[in-house]
Design an enzyme around this catalytic site. Structure first.
Site, short mmCIF file in Angstrom:
data_model
loop_
_atom_site.label_atom_id
_atom_site.label_comp_id
_atom_site.label_asym_id
_atom_site.label_seq_id
_atom_site.Cartn_x
_atom_site.Cartn_y
_atom_site.Cartn_z
N TRP A 13 0.87 -1.17 -0.11
CA TRP A 13 0.16 0.07 -0.01
C TRP A 13 0.90 1.13 -0.24
O TRP A 13 1.71 1.35 0.66
CB TRP A 13 -0.82 -0.09 1.35
CG TRP A 13 -1.45 1.39 1.44
CD1 TRP A 13 -1.14 2.61 1.99
CD2 TRP A 13 -3.07 1.58 1.19
NE1 TRP A 13 -1.75 3.47 2.25
CE2 TRP A 13 -3.18 2.96 1.79
CE3 TRP A 13 -4.05 0.85 0.68
CZ2 TRP A 13 -4.20 3.80 1.78
CZ3 TRP A 13 -5.18 1.72 0.99
CH2 TRP A 13 -5.42 2.94 1.04
N ASP A 16 -0.42 8.90 1.03
CA ASP A 16 0.12 10.48 0.93
C ASP A 16 1.62 10.48 0.72
O ASP A 16 2.63 9.71 1.33
CB ASP A 16 0.20 11.30 2.31
CG ASP A 16 -1.26 10.95 2.99
OD1 ASP A 16 -2.36 10.16 2.23
OD2 ASP A 16 -1.60 11.59 4.20
N TRP A 40 -4.71 -0.54 4.02
CA TRP A 40 -3.96 0.57 4.97
C TRP A 40 -3.60 0.03 6.24
O TRP A 40 -4.51 -0.95 6.80
CB TRP A 40 -5.03 1.70 5.12
CG TRP A 40 -4.32 2.79 5.78
CD1 TRP A 40 -4.17 3.87 5.23
CD2 TRP A 40 -4.63 3.03 7.24
NE1 TRP A 40 -3.65 4.86 6.30
CE2 TRP A 40 -4.05 4.19 7.48
CE3 TRP A 40 -5.05 2.21 8.17
CZ2 TRP A 40 -3.99 4.99 8.87
CZ3 TRP A 40 -5.02 2.72 9.57
CH2 TRP A 40 -4.43 3.83 9.96
N PHE A 72 2.74 8.53 10.67
CA PHE A 72 1.77 9.01 9.93
C PHE A 72 2.55 10.18 8.92
O PHE A 72 3.58 10.41 9.15
CB PHE A 72 0.62 9.82 10.78
CG PHE A 72 -0.60 8.79 10.83
CD1 PHE A 72 -0.32 7.45 10.75
CD2 PHE A 72 -1.85 9.31 11.05
CE1 PHE A 72 -1.25 6.49 10.85
CE2 PHE A 72 -2.85 8.48 11.47
CZ PHE A 72 -2.82 6.91 11.21
#
Ligand code: FRU
Length: 441
Positions: A13, A16, A40, A72
């Protein structure tokens, strides 16, 4: 099929873009990555480098999930003055730590002194913590006039963006809040601030962009243009749409180096959280948009973002021919760049044997793209945008995606698709010039 000229990881995966930074002749692109699968999860920072923004080389994972903390989205800087004490010219990643065992997100840093190949997480993390469940996506840059680091970061669930400053990337002070006014939709993610040149002048303005997870028009990538004095962003426009398709999300840029017109370059994830999980599994999932140069143009007295596909990407194509659309079915390479005249009403559609369809129509200055997919109906979508400035309409077509740039960059539209096979039937009305990709061995 893998994209022929867009970046996608070899496996797993991708979402961003993160930590976009140029250093020592290399464009670094980090990105949200799950090293363990196509869904995800286990979010970490994947890593690729390029010499020219056109060809990319994938490197090992740069920052991995650890101690119940996912990595993140965030940004990266080169700390030329060694303000943080990690070494001269250290690459410093500023990211959100997201706990997996409780709802808690905070900002953390990690440093690298070997050109981003290995990172050491700072022992004093977190560097910024509001003890919140939704506090993420730090976008950090150096503000030369006030000689301090600036961070834009969001309180996602409250649809709020805050600006902080720091002398050393470790100690952060809250400065202001970005005016929200009448922003549509809910859940703010991935803020980005950058100073941009205004075409045909010596002036600049700042752009503030935020991605809205649901309920916002286009890809959810909204921006305002305004002034930034080192502490406060003062908007001069309403909220505008950076991309009118369904899948140009979480875009951020390389602040430097810029081109001869002073334009930085940015890139977005060609995906969105609503449809991505429905896409067929292929061993990898997710690709980046082509890099796009960013500038501002005054249109009817209003400042607007204009984007141009990074010119280096044109080197990927070396052959062109003019197709007379309307003469039935024309086989088109699945990796092409087509140019249509934007002035005349025209249409073209791409179909495959499974009945998938991408239908583009320009009628009376309005472009409508219909995407239908009988195999993955979650992809069914209609996108529209006005194209009023004339000029050609560029259609960058690849396995998995279509990027449309019109009005000399003032109108962009990005979509994923699952058309399969080597060549797709192209039907249409009018003439199209097609640039075919060079397939190298
Ligand atoms: C946007 C986003 C960010 C977050 C990251 C997690 O796509 O939800 O807000 O940092 O993805 O993968």
């Amino acid at each position: 099929m893998r994209p022929a000229y867009h970046y996608a990881p070899a496996a797993n995966w991708l979402s961003d873009p993160n930590g976009l930074i140029w250093h020592d002749g290399e464009w670094h692109m980090f990105y949200q990555y799950n090293p363990h699968g196509e869904d995800w999860g286990h979010m970490s920072w994947g890593h690729a480098v390029s010499k020219d923004l056109a060809q990319w080389c994938e490197l090992p994972v740069a920052l991995a999930e650890e101690d119940n903390t996912m990595i993140f989205s965030g940004s990266a800087v080169i700390d030329y003055a060694n303000s943080a004490g990690f070494g001269a010219d250290a690459m410093v990643a500023i990211y959100t730590g997201a706990r997996t065992d409780r709802p808690h997100q905070f900002q953390a840093i990690a440093s690298s002194t070997d050109r981003g190949r290995t990172f050491t997480k700072f022992s004093g993390n977190p560097v910024l913590d509001r003890k919140m469940a939704d506090f993420r996506d730090p976008s950090v840059f150096w503000h030369e006039p006030l000689r301090q680091w600036i961070m834009a970061v969001v309180l996602s669930d409250e649809n709020r963006a805050l600006i902080y400053s720091s002398p050393d990337l470790k100690d952060w002070r809250e400065l202001s809040e970005v005016p929200r006014d009448d922003a549509p939709g809910h859940l703010w993610e991935c803020p980005y601030m950058v100073e941009l040149p205004i075409e045909g002048s010596d002036e600049t303005r700042w752009l503030f962009k935020v991605d809205v997870l649901s309920g916002a028009p286009g890809s959810g990538s909204l921006y305002r243009v305004g002034q930034f004095d080192g502490a406060r962003f003062t908007p001069e426009t309403t909220w505008l749409v950076a991309d009118h398709g369904d899948e140009f999300y979480a875009a951020i840029g390389w602040q430097e180096p810029r081109d001869s017109m002073g334009r930085p370059v940015w890139v977005g994830w060609m995906g969105n959280h609503a449809v991505q999980k429905h896409l067929p599994k292929q061993g990898w999932r997710g690709a980046m948009s082509l890099p796009r140069r960013m500038g501002l143009r005054r249109i009817d007295g209003h400042l607007r973002l204009v984007q141009q596909i990074e010119p280096a990407c044109r080197a990927l194509f070396d052959q062109s021919e003019t197709l007379q659309l309307g003469e039935g079915c024309h086989p088109v390479s699945a990796a092409s760049m087509l140019q249509l005249s934007g002035q005349a009403d025209t249409w073209l559609s791409l179909t495959d044997d499974a009945g998938r369809l991408i239908d583009c129509r320009i009628v009376s200055g309005r472009l409508t793209v219909i995407r239908r997919d009988p195999v993955t109906p979650q992809l069914d979508h209609v996108s529209t945008m006005d194209i009023t400035g004339g000029g050609v309409v560029e259609i960058w077509l690849d396995h998995g995606s279509i990027e449309i740039v019109a009005d000399r960059g003032a109108a962009c539209l990005t979509l994923q698709h699952c058309l399969s096979g080597e060549a797709w039937a192209l039907r249409g009305d009018g003439a199209a010039r097609a640039f075919y990709i060079r397939i190298s061995a």
